[in-house]
Motif scaffolding. Structure first.
Motif, short mmCIF file in Angstrom:
data_model
loop_
_atom_site.label_atom_id
_atom_site.label_comp_id
_atom_site.label_asym_id
_atom_site.label_seq_id
_atom_site.Cartn_x
_atom_site.Cartn_y
_atom_site.Cartn_z
N PHE A 231 -7.24 6.42 -6.38
CA PHE A 231 -6.81 7.81 -6.23
C PHE A 231 -7.12 8.59 -7.49
O PHE A 231 -7.48 9.77 -7.42
CB PHE A 231 -5.32 7.88 -5.89
CG PHE A 231 -4.86 9.29 -5.66
CD1 PHE A 231 -5.23 9.98 -4.51
CD2 PHE A 231 -4.09 9.94 -6.60
CE1 PHE A 231 -4.84 11.29 -4.30
CE2 PHE A 231 -3.68 11.26 -6.40
CZ PHE A 231 -4.06 11.93 -5.24
N LEU B 78 3.11 14.64 -0.80
CA LEU B 78 2.39 13.62 -0.03
C LEU B 78 1.30 14.26 0.83
O LEU B 78 0.25 13.64 1.06
CB LEU B 78 3.36 12.79 0.81
CG LEU B 78 4.30 11.92 -0.03
CD1 LEU B 78 5.34 11.24 0.86
CD2 LEU B 78 3.54 10.89 -0.84
N VAL C 286 -7.32 12.64 -0.45
CA VAL C 286 -8.01 11.45 0.07
C VAL C 286 -8.97 11.84 1.19
O VAL C 286 -10.11 11.37 1.24
CB VAL C 286 -7.00 10.38 0.54
CG1 VAL C 286 -7.71 9.23 1.25
CG2 VAL C 286 -6.19 9.86 -0.65
N THR D 14 0.98 4.15 -2.97
CA THR D 14 0.83 5.57 -2.67
C THR D 14 1.95 6.38 -3.31
O THR D 14 1.71 7.42 -3.94
CB THR D 14 0.82 5.81 -1.14
OG1 THR D 14 -0.29 5.11 -0.59
CG2 THR D 14 0.73 7.28 -0.81
N GLU E 112 1.39 6.52 -7.12
CA GLU E 112 0.32 7.44 -7.49
C GLU E 112 0.72 8.90 -7.28
O GLU E 112 0.36 9.76 -8.08
CB GLU E 112 -0.95 7.11 -6.70
CG GLU E 112 -1.58 5.82 -7.15
CD GLU E 112 -2.77 5.41 -6.31
OE1 GLU E 112 -2.86 5.83 -5.12
OE2 GLU E 112 -3.62 4.66 -6.81
N ALA E 113 1.47 9.18 -6.22
CA ALA E 113 1.94 10.54 -5.99
C ALA E 113 2.88 10.98 -7.10
O ALA E 113 2.85 12.13 -7.54
CB ALA E 113 2.63 10.64 -4.63
N TYR F 225 -1.53 14.67 -1.52
CA TYR F 225 -2.16 13.36 -1.69
C TYR F 225 -3.12 13.10 -0.53
O TYR F 225 -4.28 12.72 -0.72
CB TYR F 225 -1.07 12.29 -1.76
CG TYR F 225 -1.58 10.89 -2.01
CD1 TYR F 225 -1.57 10.36 -3.29
CD2 TYR F 225 -2.06 10.10 -0.97
CE1 TYR F 225 -2.03 9.07 -3.52
CE2 TYR F 225 -2.51 8.82 -1.20
CZ TYR F 225 -2.50 8.30 -2.48
OH TYR F 225 -2.95 7.03 -2.70
N THR F 226 -2.63 13.32 0.68
CA THR F 226 -3.43 13.07 1.88
C THR F 226 -4.66 13.96 1.92
O THR F 226 -5.77 13.50 2.21
CB THR F 226 -2.58 13.30 3.15
OG1 THR F 226 -1.44 12.43 3.09
CG2 THR F 226 -3.36 13.03 4.41
N ALA G 106 0.83 -1.21 0.00
CA ALA G 106 0.00 0.00 0.00
C ALA G 106 0.87 1.26 0.00
O ALA G 106 0.53 2.26 -0.65
CB ALA G 106 -0.93 0.01 1.21
N ILE G 107 1.98 1.22 0.69
CA ILE G 107 2.90 2.37 0.73
C ILE G 107 3.49 2.60 -0.66
O ILE G 107 3.55 3.74 -1.15
CB ILE G 107 4.01 2.14 1.77
CG1 ILE G 107 3.39 2.08 3.17
CG2 ILE G 107 5.07 3.23 1.69
CD1 ILE G 107 4.34 1.60 4.24
#
Length: 152
Positions: free
Chosen positions: A108, A70, A77, A41, A44-45, A73-74, A37-38
């Motif tokens: 995302f 990041l 979401v 992320t 995608e970033a 990104y956060t 998952a990391i």
């Protein structure tokens, strides 16, 4: 790794490399699964937000660039979770892209596309924080659909 059946011949084996020679196979697979998952992320970033593409030269700029991306990104979401999600989002995406037959959760990409559409529909202005109406959103979506038909 042992597999049986016809799929065994077409599937590539999963190769995991580790410097931890004492780790069991189960522990290596668990670490890989935990880390997945990391890595998604980060990918995608990079793909959607340009993480790592800035041409920074100074130490402080380098130290700020990726963390800022990041954070973006956060924030995307969190916005989607609190304000953008609609139960029909995944079904709408499957209708537009029918090859996503098993899609069960928004990606995302879905989140950032919706955020961009809402921002455009709202005609962002610091003095008018009102949400766009459904009619305004549909008007923008219609304009995009018309533009994609004319350029396609």
């Amino acid at each position: 790794m042992r597999e049986t059946g016809t799929k065994a011949a077409t599937k590539a084996p999963l190769v995991l490399v580790s410097t931890d020679l004492a780790a069991s196979v189960e522990a290596l697979v668990a670490r890989y699964a935990w880390r997945w998952a990391i890595e998604v992320t980060f990918a995608e970033a990079r793909e959607h937000l340009g993480a790592g593409q800035a041409r920074t030269r100074t130490r402080h700029a380098v130290e700020r660039c990726v963390p800022f991306t990041l954070y973006c990104y956060t924030i995307t979401v969190v916005w989607y979770t609190l304000h953008g999600h609609h139960p029909h989002d995944v079904a709408d995406r499957r209708r537009i892209a029918p090859w996503y037959t098993t899609k069960a959760e928004p990606s995302f990409t879905d989140m950032i596309v919706k955020l961009r559409r809402v921002m455009i529909a709202a005609r962002y202005s610091p003095n008018t924080p009102a949400r766009p109406t459904d009619q305004e959103i549909r008007a923008v979506q219609h304009a995009w659909a018309t533009a994609s038909i004319n350029t396609g």
